[in-house]
Design an enzyme around this catalytic site. Structure first.
Site, short mmCIF file in Angstrom:
data_model
loop_
_atom_site.label_atom_id
_atom_site.label_comp_id
_atom_site.label_asym_id
_atom_site.label_seq_id
_atom_site.Cartn_x
_atom_site.Cartn_y
_atom_site.Cartn_z
N VAL A 10 45.95 35.06 31.76
CA VAL A 10 44.39 36.30 32.84
C VAL A 10 43.67 36.25 34.23
CG1 VAL A 10 44.25 37.29 30.76
CG2 VAL A 10 42.43 35.56 31.50
N SER A 11 43.83 36.94 34.56
CA SER A 11 43.27 36.57 35.61
C SER A 11 41.99 36.52 35.97
CB SER A 11 43.81 37.81 37.21
OG SER A 11 45.08 37.91 37.10
N THR A 12 41.15 37.62 35.82
CA THR A 12 39.70 36.94 36.09
C THR A 12 38.52 37.03 34.89
OG1 THR A 12 39.33 39.89 35.40
CG2 THR A 12 39.46 39.44 37.89
#
Length: 189
Positions: A10-12
């Protein structure tokens, strides 16, 4: 038959890996490497560990293609590496796998499109640079210092009381840039 190893990203921090974890578990992954990192980052340590863990006959499984590659060329590079090392690849969402002839064909169509995209970008860049040259423009950064500023700097530095660092600060450049301009002008004469 080799192991099925998953990779989830996931990015964040406020995003959740649960959906990917569940899908990878249903796909039969015995191990899942997880990380929270932007896909644009070239440094993805868990992906590196995951790729090192894969052996010939194993399959790398991801929930979606965009979880693995930063771009299509990056994705193609990773999957090509897997293929060279005897490992397979599978993307659950897109239903792409490289264990069958049809799956390899689909993936290689992606690879061909990525190569085509790179060539188009290269051609557009060359055409843009050529058009700019015709109009008398040259590429690169704008100079940090104008000719008038260089003359002023030379005059200032003739005074032994004035330090190079203070002149550089005054003109908003580093001492290295200042020295580069001064030596460049000396060699041009």
């Amino acid at each position: 038959m080799g192991k099925r190893i998953g990779y989830a990203r996931v990015s964040t921090d406020d995003q959740n890996l649960d959906l990917q974890r569940d899908a990878l578990a249903l796909a039969g992954c015995s191990v899942v490497y997880e990380e929270t990192m932007s896909g644009k980052s070239a440094d993805r340590p868990e992906l590196g560990h995951c790729l090192k863990a894969l052996r010939s006959g194993d399959t790398l499984v991801v929930w979606r293609l965009d979880r693995l590659g930063r771009s299509l060329p990056d994705l193609v590079g990773i999957v090509s590496r897997l293929e060279r090392e005897g490992a397979a690849f599978e993307s659950i969402n897109e239903r792409i796998e490289t264990t069958s002839a049809a799956g390899k064909l689909i993936f290689h169509v992606f690879a061909a499109l990525a190569e085509f995209e790179r060539n188009l970008i290269r051609e557009r860049t060359r055409a843009g640079l050529a058009a700019a040259r015709v109009r008398g423009r040259k590429g690169g950064r704008k100079p940090a210092l104008a000719e008038l500023q260089i003359r002023e700097i030379k005059a200032l530095l003739k005074d032994p009381e004035i330090q190079v660092a203070s002149v550089a600060a005054r003109y908003g450049v580093s001492r290295t840039t200042l020295y580069r301009y001064l030596s460049k002008n000396i060699h041009e004469r």
